[in-house]
Scaffold this motif. Structure first.
Motif, PDB file in Angstrom:
ATOM      1  N   UNK A 201       0.824  -1.205   0.000  1.00  0.00           N
ATOM      2  CA  UNK A 201       0.000   0.000   0.000  1.00  0.00           C
ATOM      3  C   UNK A 201       0.859   1.256   0.000  1.00  0.00           C
ATOM      4  N   UNK A 202       0.279   2.296  -0.588  1.00  0.00           N
ATOM      5  CA  UNK A 202       0.887   3.619  -0.621  1.00  0.00           C
ATOM      6  C   UNK A 202       0.249   4.469   0.480  1.00  0.00           C
ATOM      7  N   UNK A 203       0.873   5.612   0.748  1.00  0.00           N
ATOM      8  CA  UNK A 203       0.330   6.523   1.757  1.00  0.00           C
ATOM      9  C   UNK A 203      -1.103   6.944   1.402  1.00  0.00           C
ATOM     10  N   UNK A 204      -1.906   7.022   2.428  1.00  0.00           N
ATOM     11  CA  UNK A 204      -3.298   7.469   2.372  1.00  0.00           C
ATOM     12  C   UNK A 204      -4.231   6.459   1.707  1.00  0.00           C
ATOM     13  N   UNK A 205      -3.733   5.272   1.403  1.00  0.00           N
ATOM     14  CA  UNK A 205      -4.633   4.222   0.913  1.00  0.00           C
ATOM     15  C   UNK A 205      -5.387   3.619   2.092  1.00  0.00           C
ATOM     16  N   UNK A 206      -6.692   3.476   1.923  1.00  0.00           N
ATOM     17  CA  UNK A 206      -7.563   2.891   2.940  1.00  0.00           C
ATOM     18  C   UNK A 206      -8.107   1.567   2.426  1.00  0.00           C
ATOM     19  N   UNK A 207      -8.243   0.580   3.310  1.00  0.00           N
ATOM     20  CA  UNK A 207      -8.732  -0.732   2.899  1.00  0.00           C
ATOM     21  C   UNK A 207      -9.236  -1.463   4.133  1.00  0.00           C
ATOM     22  N   UNK A 208      -9.890  -2.572   3.922  1.00  0.00           N
ATOM     23  CA  UNK A 208     -10.380  -3.391   5.030  1.00  0.00           C
ATOM     24  C   UNK A 208      -9.707  -4.755   4.965  1.00  0.00           C
ATOM     25  N   UNK A 209      -9.528  -5.341   6.142  1.00  0.00           N
ATOM     26  CA  UNK A 209      -8.981  -6.697   6.238  1.00  0.00           C
ATOM     27  C   UNK A 209      -9.668  -7.403   7.401  1.00  0.00           C
ATOM     28  N   UNK A 210     -10.402  -8.440   7.086  1.00  0.00           N
ATOM     29  CA  UNK A 210     -11.124  -9.236   8.080  1.00  0.00           C
ATOM     30  C   UNK A 210     -11.924  -8.359   9.054  1.00  0.00           C
ATOM     31  N   UNK A 211     -12.632  -7.394   8.506  1.00  0.00           N
ATOM     32  CA  UNK A 211     -13.489  -6.535   9.319  1.00  0.00           C
ATOM     33  C   UNK A 211     -12.800  -5.335   9.928  1.00  0.00           C
TER      34      UNK A 211
END
Length: 366
Positions: A201-211
């Motif tokens: 991931x790059x800076x300021x990337x948002x994502x979800x992982x297992x809730x």
């Protein structure tokens, strides 16, 4: 002249072979990977860069001063005896908990998920781990085989005191996912971690992982594992938000406005794990001074602060326990709630309150 030229060519050849055969150095990004990185706002001139230039004062007089300080040494740059350790708790009770293992290595249990942060469990942060002095505690308070299955390993950057070849080799089959900044996957893939288990991931990337909600956030630092790969991979901090708690992990960084930007976007945080140690005025752009650690905690709108990046290795000229001593004093002056667990001690966060934690200045008696 021919003999000299032959020696130079031979040495270059030996160096090239060694760099490519010795696995601990990891792997530099390929040309194709570098083309992908060029899309990042952090990438320029074939390397990652800080928005705020990170300068180390390396003038001739400063370099001589560093060498003098290293030779002179200090009787308190290491503890007089091995640091005592607690036995960690690997079975959660549903609350958020964190176990600090010295330096930046921690186990975070949140929403029933187990996350290892910068799990450097080796004896010394070096490409040649059999050299140098062992960590202050003379080991870690558990065998890696005792760890539960790990949902994710989260890495802040690729320096040896954060990304350790020996630790990854022992951990890789116990981990579902490796979550890393851009470029770091190359090291892991060389060490046998399947690419499918890694996400970058790059800076300021948002994502979800297992809730869990995660964000890769800035840090003012640098990267590299050999003499010619500075800036080849990205460095970062992390936001980890669950249903019960919001956690900030600083990675390594100098003090810049990025902390306030993170606080404005993702704060407040119930707990911050903030770098505090291995500092010097001569490299203050890439490592926080202890008083800056407390201010950065306030900038990100933290409630409880746990100082990390100390208590394991001597990587600067200050006394080994100076970071926590100064951080505690600064926290008291600014009314900041600070927790300083012993190595291996598991502390529980219930809401914004620390549950099973007894405040002691254990480093004074060590």
């Amino acid at each position: 002249m021919l003999l000299t030229l032959g020696i130079i060519v031979g040495l270059v050849g030996v160096y090239y072979v060694f760099m490519n055969v010795y696995p601990i150095f990891g792997r530099k990004p390929s040309r194709d990977e570098m083309k992908k990185f060029a899309k990042s706002p952090q990438y320029g001139l074939d390397k990652f860069e800080n928005p705020v230039p990170a300068m180390m004062n390396m003038s001739f007089s400063t370099t001589l001063g560093i060498l003098r300080d290293m030779i002179k040494g200090s009787p308190n740059r290491r503890p007089a005896t091995s640091l005592a350790m607690d036995k960690p708790q690997f079975i959660g009770n549903g609350d958020t908990s964190v176990t600090w293992f010295g330096h930046s290595a921690s186990l975070l249990m949140i929403d029933g998920k187990s996350l290892l942060l910068d799990p450097m469990f080796g004896r010394t942060p070096s490409p040649f781990p059999w050299l140098g002095k062992n960590r202050y505690s003379n080991g870690i308070p558990f065998e890696i085989a005792e760890l539960p299955h790990i949902d994710a390993v989260i890495l802040s950057h690729d320096h040896y005191d954060h990304l350790d070849y020996g630790s990854i080799m022992k951990l890789k089959d116990k981990v579902n996912r490796f979550i890393v900044p851009l470029g770091v996957s190359g090291h892991l893939i060389r060490w046998g971690v399947p690419a499918a288990k890694i996400e970058e991931h790059d800076w300021w990337e948002e994502f979800t992982y297992q809730g869990l909600e995660l964000a890769c956030t800035p840090a003012n630092h640098f990267s590299g594992r050999s003499v010619n790969d500075r800036g080849a991979t990205l460095w970062c901090s992390w936001v980890i938000k669950g249903k019960q708690s919001n956690i900030y992990f600083s990675g390594d960084s100098g003090y810049t406005p990025h902390f306030k930007h993170i606080g404005d976007k993702y704060g407040p945080f119930d707990l911050t794990l903030m770098e505090c140690g291995q500092y010097d005025e001569r490299w203050a752009d890439i490592h926080l001074m202890p008083e800056e650690t407390v201010q950065a905690h306030l900038d990100v709108k933290g409630k409880v602060m746990l100082p990390i990046h100390w208590g394991a290795f001597t990587l600067a000229m200050h006394d080994w326990n100076d970071p926590v001593t100064r951080a505690v004093r600064a926290a008291q002056e600014k009314g900041v709630e600070i927790v300083t667990p012993r190595i291996g001690q598991t502390i529980t966060l219930r809401g914004s309150d620390i549950g099973n934690y007894t405040k002691t200045d254990w480093w004074v008696q060590a």
